[in-house]
Scaffold this motif. Structure first.
Motif, mmCIF file in Angstrom:
data_model
loop_
_atom_site.group_PDB
_atom_site.id
_atom_site.type_symbol
_atom_site.label_atom_id
_atom_site.label_comp_id
_atom_site.label_asym_id
_atom_site.label_seq_id
_atom_site.Cartn_x
_atom_site.Cartn_y
_atom_site.Cartn_z
ATOM 1 N N THR A 8 -52.881 -6.036 -17.965
ATOM 2 C CA THR A 8 -54.140 -6.324 -17.333
ATOM 3 C C THR A 8 -54.822 -7.133 -17.710
ATOM 4 O OG1 THR A 8 -55.592 -5.047 -15.366
ATOM 5 C CG2 THR A 8 -55.160 -4.285 -17.776
ATOM 6 N N ASP A 9 -56.216 -7.481 -17.292
ATOM 7 C CA ASP A 9 -57.004 -8.404 -17.872
ATOM 8 C C ASP A 9 -58.422 -7.520 -18.054
ATOM 9 O OD1 ASP A 9 -58.527 -8.196 -15.290
ATOM 10 O OD2 ASP A 9 -57.679 -9.873 -14.518
ATOM 11 N N GLY A 10 -59.067 -8.185 -18.646
ATOM 12 C CA GLY A 10 -60.566 -7.822 -19.097
ATOM 13 C C GLY A 10 -61.639 -7.318 -17.859
ATOM 14 N N GLY A 11 -61.097 -7.324 -16.601
ATOM 15 C CA GLY A 11 -62.036 -6.731 -15.564
ATOM 16 C C GLY A 11 -61.863 -5.238 -15.586
ATOM 17 N N LEU A 12 -60.696 -4.677 -16.532
ATOM 18 C CA LEU A 12 -60.670 -3.333 -16.486
ATOM 19 C C LEU A 12 -61.794 -2.851 -17.254
ATOM 20 C CD1 LEU A 12 -58.543 -0.762 -16.345
ATOM 21 C CD2 LEU A 12 -57.766 -1.728 -18.543
ATOM 22 N N ASP A 13 -62.241 -1.680 -16.842
ATOM 23 C CA ASP A 13 -62.922 -0.606 -17.550
ATOM 24 C C ASP A 13 -62.027 0.637 -17.657
ATOM 25 O OD1 ASP A 13 -65.353 -1.813 -18.401
ATOM 26 O OD2 ASP A 13 -66.104 -1.568 -16.448
ATOM 27 N N ALA A 14 -61.518 0.947 -19.019
ATOM 28 C CA ALA A 14 -60.360 1.919 -19.258
ATOM 29 C C ALA A 14 -61.227 3.394 -19.318
ATOM 30 C CB ALA A 14 -59.681 1.535 -20.374
ATOM 31 N N PHE A 15 -60.406 4.412 -18.884
ATOM 32 C CA PHE A 15 -60.930 5.802 -19.117
ATOM 33 C C PHE A 15 -59.610 6.378 -20.137
ATOM 34 C CE2 PHE A 15 -62.327 4.624 -14.879
ATOM 35 C CZ PHE A 15 -63.653 5.317 -14.853
ATOM 36 N N VAL A 85 -51.659 -6.774 -13.481
ATOM 37 C CA VAL A 85 -52.647 -6.444 -12.639
ATOM 38 C C VAL A 85 -53.888 -7.100 -12.811
ATOM 39 C CG1 VAL A 85 -53.834 -4.212 -11.645
ATOM 40 C CG2 VAL A 85 -51.597 -3.979 -12.490
ATOM 41 N N THR A 86 -54.473 -7.761 -12.088
ATOM 42 C CA THR A 86 -55.763 -8.701 -12.222
ATOM 43 C C THR A 86 -56.866 -8.003 -11.357
ATOM 44 O OG1 THR A 86 -55.585 -10.367 -10.233
ATOM 45 C CG2 THR A 86 -53.977 -10.548 -11.983
ATOM 46 N N ILE A 87 -57.780 -8.581 -11.900
ATOM 47 C CA ILE A 87 -59.187 -8.303 -11.528
ATOM 48 C C ILE A 87 -59.187 -9.057 -10.048
ATOM 49 C CG2 ILE A 87 -60.301 -10.465 -12.488
ATOM 50 C CD1 ILE A 87 -63.036 -8.917 -12.702
ATOM 51 N N SER A 88 -59.954 -8.824 -9.003
ATOM 52 C CA SER A 88 -59.839 -9.373 -7.836
ATOM 53 C C SER A 88 -60.143 -10.960 -8.146
ATOM 54 C CB SER A 88 -61.146 -8.740 -6.882
ATOM 55 O OG SER A 88 -61.414 -9.718 -5.876
ATOM 56 N N ALA A 89 -59.086 -11.727 -7.188
ATOM 57 C CA ALA A 89 -59.498 -13.020 -7.013
ATOM 58 C C ALA A 89 -60.482 -13.573 -6.521
ATOM 59 C CB ALA A 89 -58.017 -13.537 -6.447
ATOM 60 N N LEU A 91 -63.494 -12.497 -7.226
ATOM 61 C CA LEU A 91 -64.419 -12.595 -8.237
ATOM 62 C C LEU A 91 -64.147 -13.064 -9.463
ATOM 63 C CD1 LEU A 91 -65.243 -8.609 -8.129
ATOM 64 C CD2 LEU A 91 -66.507 -10.523 -7.151
ATOM 65 N N SER A 92 -62.797 -13.611 -9.525
ATOM 66 C CA SER A 92 -62.339 -14.502 -10.813
ATOM 67 C C SER A 92 -61.330 -15.368 -10.707
ATOM 68 C CB SER A 92 -62.247 -13.239 -12.111
ATOM 69 O OG SER A 92 -61.598 -13.976 -13.241
ATOM 70 N N GLY A 93 -61.136 -16.382 -11.295
ATOM 71 C CA GLY A 93 -59.514 -17.169 -11.517
ATOM 72 C C GLY A 93 -58.579 -16.612 -12.429
ATOM 73 N N SER A 94 -58.926 -15.317 -12.783
ATOM 74 C CA SER A 94 -57.900 -14.528 -13.734
ATOM 75 C C SER A 94 -56.412 -14.601 -13.272
ATOM 76 C CB SER A 94 -58.241 -13.211 -14.194
ATOM 77 O OG SER A 94 -57.362 -12.712 -15.075
ATOM 78 N N ARG A 95 -56.211 -14.234 -11.821
ATOM 79 C CA ARG A 95 -54.971 -14.296 -11.148
ATOM 80 C C ARG A 95 -54.363 -15.780 -11.401
ATOM 81 N NH1 ARG A 95 -52.107 -11.695 -6.036
ATOM 82 N NH2 ARG A 95 -50.423 -13.092 -6.089
ATOM 83 N N ASN A 96 -55.121 -16.858 -11.104
ATOM 84 C CA ASN A 96 -54.600 -18.281 -11.039
ATOM 85 C C ASN A 96 -54.193 -18.591 -12.661
ATOM 86 O OD1 ASN A 96 -54.899 -18.949 -8.616
ATOM 87 N ND2 ASN A 96 -56.940 -19.590 -8.885
ATOM 88 N N ALA A 97 -54.563 -17.860 -13.630
ATOM 89 C CA ALA A 97 -54.223 -18.206 -15.213
ATOM 90 C C ALA A 97 -53.057 -17.188 -15.134
ATOM 91 C CB ALA A 97 -55.514 -17.676 -16.048
ATOM 92 N N ALA A 98 -52.808 -16.256 -14.652
ATOM 93 C CA ALA A 98 -51.635 -15.461 -14.890
ATOM 94 C C ALA A 98 -50.587 -15.982 -14.231
ATOM 95 C CB ALA A 98 -51.860 -13.734 -14.158
ATOM 96 N N GLU A 99 -50.775 -16.639 -13.181
ATOM 97 C CA GLU A 99 -49.746 -17.406 -12.412
ATOM 98 C C GLU A 99 -49.097 -18.600 -13.189
ATOM 99 O OE1 GLU A 99 -48.006 -16.747 -9.759
ATOM 100 O OE2 GLU A 99 -49.731 -15.481 -8.469
ATOM 101 N N GLN A 100 -50.341 -19.245 -13.938
ATOM 102 C CA GLN A 100 -49.965 -20.369 -14.702
ATOM 103 C C GLN A 100 -49.184 -19.955 -15.884
ATOM 104 O OE1 GLN A 100 -53.658 -22.625 -15.542
ATOM 105 N NE2 GLN A 100 -54.107 -22.361 -13.484
ATOM 106 N N ALA A 101 -49.345 -18.838 -16.387
ATOM 107 C CA ALA A 101 -48.735 -18.157 -17.575
ATOM 108 C C ALA A 101 -47.251 -18.130 -17.507
ATOM 109 C CB ALA A 101 -49.257 -16.900 -17.965
ATOM 110 N N ARG A 102 -46.718 -18.172 -16.111
ATOM 111 C CA ARG A 102 -45.263 -17.970 -16.091
ATOM 112 C C ARG A 102 -44.363 -18.995 -16.757
ATOM 113 N NH1 ARG A 102 -44.014 -14.771 -11.033
ATOM 114 N NH2 ARG A 102 -46.004 -14.493 -9.694
ATOM 115 N N ALA A 103 -45.166 -20.385 -16.479
ATOM 116 C CA ALA A 103 -44.461 -21.407 -17.091
ATOM 117 C C ALA A 103 -44.451 -21.512 -18.508
ATOM 118 C CB ALA A 103 -45.256 -23.020 -16.372
ATOM 119 N N LEU A 104 -45.201 -20.955 -19.232
ATOM 120 C CA LEU A 104 -45.505 -21.109 -20.577
ATOM 121 C C LEU A 104 -44.119 -20.472 -21.271
ATOM 122 C CD1 LEU A 104 -49.020 -20.206 -21.426
ATOM 123 C CD2 LEU A 104 -47.804 -22.315 -20.893
ATOM 124 N N ASN A 105 -43.544 -19.317 -20.576
ATOM 125 C CA ASN A 105 -42.177 -18.703 -21.179
ATOM 126 C C ASN A 105 -41.356 -18.450 -19.834
ATOM 127 O OD1 ASN A 105 -40.120 -17.142 -22.240
ATOM 128 N ND2 ASN A 105 -41.587 -15.918 -23.562
#
Length: 287
Positions: A8-15, A85-89, A91-105
């Motif tokens: 997941t990403d840093g949008g998480l507040d973990a319990f 599992v990403t923070i809401s798209a 509110l943030s571009g984190s999901r887009n960054a996760a999509e881009q990470a696919r190409a790195l490996n």
């Protein structure tokens, strides 16, 4: 070995009492030219910066490399698919960054799920995903459980001041609804369809705003409904205690736990904030 791994990403507040211990692609905090990854600054350090630093902080989404690092951390026991599992798209571009990470490996198999929420409600969905993996379920089952959790979970929060949302440009519909009356304390939620903030109530004092948050929970589920309750707090832990006491006067509480709002989210809420993620009854897979 589980059939898939969750990140997941840093949008998480973990319990601590949920299955939230997964690799995290961190956000960063930026005070002008000075940047911190979210795990490099404490909440107390952040509050000191907010008091003394004339530069208002901004946040940066995880980079594709941050996502890849989190994903690769799950592969030590062998290659399995990754469920991100990403923070809401909204509110943030984190999901887009996760999509881009696919190409790195390209050797890694990814599924990316937009939680359409954040914080404690995101934690509920991560818990559902990890539980599915631990039970040997498929990613499709995990996605179904997360969708069910999303539909039945509400996240409400209030803040002592709107100043930090205003400075960060995140106020959006909250500002429009309040009509510029920034002295009022808002009750904010995240719309399920857009994944964006919207205002659902307001109060004249911060203490009455806490009461308005718990009243929203009761209005949503009905007095007497058993609840699971994740409580969030900023600089004052006792705010969460007050909220839980109010909820317990109207509901059987099946599960509750506390999480401190993480520094990246805190720069948008300001130091003092109170939030509740609530859902009725048992988890979907326990029924």
């Amino acid at each position: 070995m589980t059939p898939f791994q969750v990140v997941t990403d840093g949008g998480l507040d973990a319990f601590g009492s949920l299955e939230n211990g997964v690799p995290v692609a961190p956000f960063s905090l930026n005070f002008g030219a000075q940047s911190y990854r979210m795990d490099e600054i404490t909440r107390e350090g952040l509050y000191e910066q907010l008091r003394t630093n004339p530069v208002h902080p901004t946040s940066s989404q995880p980079t594709p490399q941050d996502w890849l690092t989190a994903a690769e951390a799950t592969q030590s026991s062998g290659a399995v698919p990754i469920l991100a599992v990403t923070i809401s798209a909204g509110l943030s571009g984190s999901r887009n960054a996760a999509e881009q990470a696919r190409a790195l490996n390209p050797a890694l198999e990814w599924r990316i799920h937009d939680s359409r929420t954040l914080s404690a409600a995101q934690a509920f969905q991560v818990h559902a995903a990890v539980t599915a993996a631990q039970q040997g379920q498929t990613i499709e089952t995990a996605l179904a459980w997360m969708t069910a959790v999303h539909q039945e979970t509400e996240l409400y929060f209030t803040i002592e001041t709107l100043e930090y949302l205003r400075r960060g440009g995140r106020i959006g519909r909250v500002q429009a609804t309040l009509g510029g009356l920034l002295n009022l304390k808002p009750v904010i939620t995240v719309e399920k369809t857009t994944g964006q903030y919207t205002n659902v109530g307001r109060a004249r004092t911060y203490r009455s705003a806490i009461e308005a948050v718990t009243a929203q929970v009761t209005q949503k589920y009905g007095e007497g409904t058993p609840l699971r309750v994740g409580l969030l707090y900023g600089s004052v832990r006792e705010d969460a205690d007050v909220a839980l006491e109010q909820l317990r006067s109207r509901h059987p509480v099946l599960w509750s736990d506390y999480a401190a709002v993480n520094p990246v989210l805190n720069i948008h809420t300001g130091p003092r904030a109170l939030g509740i993620a609530a859902a009725p009854g048992a988890w979907p897979w326990e029924r």
